[in-house]
Design an enzyme around this catalytic site. Sequence first.
Site, PDB file in Angstrom:
ATOM      1  N   LYS B  79      68.241  34.759  11.621  1.00 27.36           N
ATOM      2  CA  LYS B  79      68.572  36.138  11.976  1.00 27.36           C
ATOM      3  C   LYS B  79      69.517  36.111  13.165  1.00 27.36           C
ATOM      4  O   LYS B  79      69.301  35.330  14.113  1.00 27.36           O
ATOM      5  CB  LYS B  79      67.288  36.892  12.318  1.00 27.36           C
ATOM      6  CG  LYS B  79      67.477  38.367  12.634  1.00 27.36           C
ATOM      7  CD  LYS B  79      66.127  39.024  12.881  1.00 27.36           C
ATOM      8  CE  LYS B  79      66.215  40.526  13.098  1.00 27.36           C
ATOM      9  NZ  LYS B  79      64.898  41.152  13.298  1.00 27.36           N
ATOM     10  N   SER B 149      63.809  44.909  10.485  1.00 31.07           N
ATOM     11  CA  SER B 149      65.190  44.654  10.808  1.00 31.07           C
ATOM     12  C   SER B 149      65.714  43.298  10.337  1.00 31.07           C
ATOM     13  O   SER B 149      66.922  43.063  10.379  1.00 31.07           O
ATOM     14  CB  SER B 149      65.393  44.738  12.322  1.00 31.07           C
ATOM     15  OG  SER B 149      64.602  43.785  12.992  1.00 31.07           O
ATOM     16  N   SER B 173      59.275  43.909  11.465  1.00 34.09           N
ATOM     17  CA  SER B 173      60.628  43.544  11.036  1.00 34.09           C
ATOM     18  C   SER B 173      60.752  42.234  10.272  1.00 34.09           C
ATOM     19  O   SER B 173      61.814  41.955   9.722  1.00 34.09           O
ATOM     20  CB  SER B 173      61.567  43.518  12.239  1.00 34.09           C
ATOM     21  OG  SER B 173      61.859  44.830  12.652  1.00 34.09           O
TER      22      SER B 173
END
Lengths: 109, 452
Positions: B79, B149, B173
């Site tokens: 990420k 996210s 997330s």
Amino acid sequence: MPPEDLAPEDLSSQDPEDLSSEDLAPEDVAPDELAPDQAAQWARRAGLPLEPGRTDLVTATANHIHAVVSTLRELDFGDVPPAFDTPLVPVAPQAPGTPSVPEARHEAL
Amino acid sequence: MRPFELTLADAAAAIRAKDLSPVELTDSVLARAEEVEGRLHAFVGVLAERARADAARAAQEIAAGRSRGPLHGIPMGLKDLVDVKGLPTTASSAVREGHVADADSTVATRLADAGAVLLGKTHTHEFAYGLTTPQSRNAWDTGRVAGGSSGGSAVAVAAGAATFALGTDTGGSIRVPASLNGVVGLKPTYGLIPRDGVTSLSWSLDHVGPLARTVRDADLVLAALTGRGVPYDSDGDLTGLRVGVPRTHYFDRVAPDVEAAVREATERLRDLGAALVDVEIPLTRYIQAVQWGLMIPEATAYHERTLRTTPELYAPDVRALLEAGELVLAGDYLRAQRARTLMRRAWARMMEGVDVVAAPTVPLTAARVDQHSVQWADGSVESVSDSYVRLSSPANITGAPALTVPVGQDGAGLPIGMQLIGRPLEERTVLRVGRAYEETRTDAGRLAPEPR
């Protein structure tokens, strides 16, 4: 009017023009809500002067956050400390002379 | 089976048996990423040349008898909140234009030490402040949200464009996009995985963890991240284990298909020997207040400088939240902290009676990209984002480990996840239950079908 919720995509689609100060007359503002001029003053006090055109959106968002967060005022906390001062896993009382909880474990809590 | 279709464990076994080289695997996964990226937009950037060089190095080390373990030569995504020295950490934000990380994060170091091959950085909702990741599309249906996210990480893993990935989880997330894309996601115990070098959304709620195709794979990644090295054992027998089934909160305002799939999955746990125990989730009225009371002011504090110097570079949704966060009172933040103490204590008492809690990960499957709210059977209307975070945030507040496992699809063919929440530092138990469950499924570890 304040947005129905804090969904970021809803806020992003909110046209600031739809949130004009004129729509938020003093009698429309709940006693514990900020009016746009108050929100602007609070923001200045925090060191973040709001750019023109942003006051109403920020006011509506802040009032919505406040409406959610202020429910915590219902709770009687007594002697309850904040979580940053408490371990995630209860630590049993230790006999004198026993080693303390390893630093690494405490960090993991 | 093409190499990109292999799970981490199967790819590692094939590499160990010399049936597959890290170079072949990486080439296959890179080709898959190139094939799907135009539709799914999982990556901020793919580092093909670097990945091929790392894979070649891994192949040489393994050939020389210097295997580093099951992650050696396995291609993965990070990420784009995770620092890798010499690369930008964009946080999927224009605010980070020109950024270059001057050091590796601890998690990047540990994965590199384990021999994992970095394919690229995956998209996040800007600075992790949102539940949809609008840049990316759902791996099962490009008309649906990726979830967030850690949306890019989940989409990449679900599409076979990364064999595993790392995400972060502040209110759900990792678990939300994993569930919406039909993969496994683990939010470990708060603090178990070091977060230095990982861009923060909210220090007291942030976690780093793996997204993978199976529970077994997630365990392998966790073992590398913690330095434990060796994955946990699992024999599929849950005799004596107590599974809490919530009477409150977790099945309220949940889509019927989601509830049915999760309840059926809990019955499978019973078939494996577990006892199902009704539990009452404590203090549910205050979950959202605690989550917001902690996250919003902490996020605003993190962004203090750039909110004043380059506010126009933030996406409108994130900017509004950050600015409004300046107006949260310190007293409200401390109330949230103290309520969090109450919530942790109450959850600890509840968890004395069970070993894990089993519940839906999210109340609804992947929403259409243009859908902003959902109307529930009781007539209430809730934003999609609030809905997605509602069932996952308690584990962020309590710090407890929480795993999401695919348990089927809804009537539209979209994946459904079951969440398994354990006691703090008892990752072994949630992984044991999740793995026992997935071994009952013939479709465990499947890739998403071709996007519609």
